[in-house]
Write a protein that holds these residues in place. Structure first.
Motif: not given
Ligand code: MN
Ligand code: MN
Length: 473
Positions: A163-187, A189-193
């Protein structure tokens, strides 16, 4: 003929139910207690971001309060810790094993939270970047989860069973992960949804890298750099993700909200708030000497319908009580069933607080108000109370009597106005055993979002309510 104003006032005092704000006229001692309790609660939140982490924290805290894992306990021990698969469990406080047929006073909450889970085969490359695919868990508004730092928490079980425990992103020195979104300039079609389609489920992919192995482009070179890194750090290979439980949750600690710090903002108040407060109430009850057998139960899988062997729809509660009875030498099925049927259960889960921006979804007479105390909910469900266990009037009377006896500030609540939507809790699955069950918990703003908000005075009265239940029922 007219009634004079003082007579009307007198009559009002006698007959009207007055909702009261919890901050009104509190003493300095009470103020101190309210704020201190939330400091402790925030620590629980920060160390318990997944159900597995919560079980570790619960065991640590319980051990410090004299609880013993049932496997190691003797018959003389009166405080037991039960762990089922590291994802759910219970604390059992035995006053008298000879009273098992009378049932337990049980409080149950859930320690799973809405979040994003990594898929079984998550890692891929696109446009010379690497991503991991997720599958959301529980009822979320998908658009709320983009463009924010996410931490990775979980376990990997390798083929050999390590069993391997994983925690990444809580220590300020850790990297984090993110989900990107579309810029407003090109949104355009997205804005109509509609909001439900702004971000689709298959777009909930986290950005995890972009450097090719040894800085040389090649087939799977970025993926391989990441897999090499994971192998060096954890000894895992790509196939291991299939037997893993890895969750993405908002990175960082719980925070105070407001100039006056009257709120706690955090991911996953639902339902770690009731889990923590129920546990703390149990720890603190001994001084008051109850004469009942008590349980605090932590369920898993509530957010996905309480299915599975760690959810309330399974016979988990029966297994917990059976393990307890067997520990004290009672191998008796009808005793087990009587014990369950004669128990009384607080189904502790969060409720909705009125948000001034979205007032129309609630019936103000029967909705939770932030800062007005713990919510007591006689029934949940949708449409015509469908799916609700609806507590009996007699039992609600007993519960409110206990609350009043200890000056618990409480309010009655429904989850939204009639036909607005609704929801359910674990209550009906426990009523199956014949026990009385009623819902009771803390009102929230932004429920199921990455940053839910609870009032510190409501947290305090939820704790007091759980204690009064153990003391007086
Ligand atoms: Mn909940
Ligand atoms: Mn929930």
């Amino acid at each position: 003929m007219s009634t004079n104003p003082t007579e009307l006032e007198e009559l009002g005092k006698k007959l009207l139910f007055e909702k009261k704000c919890g901050w009104q006229d509190i003493s300095q001692d009470e103020e101190k207690e309210i704020f201190e309790l939330s400091e402790q609660y925030k620590q629980f939140l920060d160390t318990s971001k997944t159900e597995r982490e919560a079980m570790v924290t619960i065991e640590k805290m319980a051990t410090a309060h004299g609880y013993v894992p049932i496997e190691k306990a003797s018959k003389e021990d009166r405080k037991l810790f039960l762990n089922f698969d590291d994802v759910c469990g219970a604390l059992v406080y035995i006053n008298d094993p000879q009273e098992f047929s009378e049932g337990f006073l049980m409080n149950g909450a859930h320690i799973d939270v809405p979040r994003l889970d990594l898929k079984s085969f998550p890692l891929y490359e696109a446009e010379d970047m690497a991503y991991m695919k997720t599958h959301y868990y529980g009822g979320i508004k998908k658009y709320q989860w983009v463009t924010r730092p996410l931490a990775m928490h979980g376990v990997v079980i390798t083929e050999s069973g390590k069993k391997v425990d994983i925690v990444i992103g809580e220590d300020p020195a850790d990297p984090v992960f993110t989900i990107n979104d579309l810029l407003p300039h090109l949104s355009k079609e997205q804005n109509e949804k509609p909001a439900s389609k702004l971000i689709e489920g298959e777009q909930l992919n986290i950005l995890v890298g972009s450097i090719p192995y040894q800085f040389k482009p090649g087939k799977n070179a970025i993926k391989l750099w990441i897999l090499k890194e994971l192998h060096d750090r954890y000894g895992i290979v790509e196939e291991d993700f299939v037997s893993a439980e890895i969750q993405l949750v908002p990175a960082g600690p719980a925070r105070d909200v407001g100039f006056d710090r009257s709120f706690v903002g955090a991911h996953g108040h639902d339902d770690r708030i009731c889990s923590y407060l129920g546990m703390q109430a149990l720890f603190d009850i001994e001084a008051d000497k109850t004469n009942k057998n008590l349980m605090m139960i932590f369920f898993d899988k509530e957010e996905i319908g309480s299915m599975g062997n760690s959810g309330a729809q399974s016979n988990l509660l029966e297994r917990m009580v059976n393990a307890t009875l067997l520990h004290y030498g009672f191998n008796d099925h009808s005793l087990l069933m009587n014990s369950l049927a004669n128990s009384k259960f607080l189904s502790s889960d969060v409720n909705v607080g009125i948000d001034p921006e979205w007032k129309s979804v609630n019936d103000p007479l029967n909705a939770g108000k932030m800062g007005y105390g713990v919510c007591l909910t006689k029934y949940t469900g949708v449409r015509g109370k469908s799916g609700s266990n609806e507590a009996h009037a007699e039992f609600v009377a007993e519960v409110r009597r206990a609350f009043n006896r200890d000056q618990v500030l409480w309010q009655t609540t429904e989850l939204g106005k009639v036909d607005q939507g609704g929801g359910g809790t674990i209550a009906s699955y426990l009523a199956y055993y014949g026990m009385d069950v009623v819902d009771c918990g803390t009102a929230l703003l932004s429920m199921h979002s990455p940053f839910e908000v609870a009032s510190k005075v409501d947290i305090y009265h939820t704790y007091k309510a759980y204690k009064a239940f153990y003391k007086y029922l």
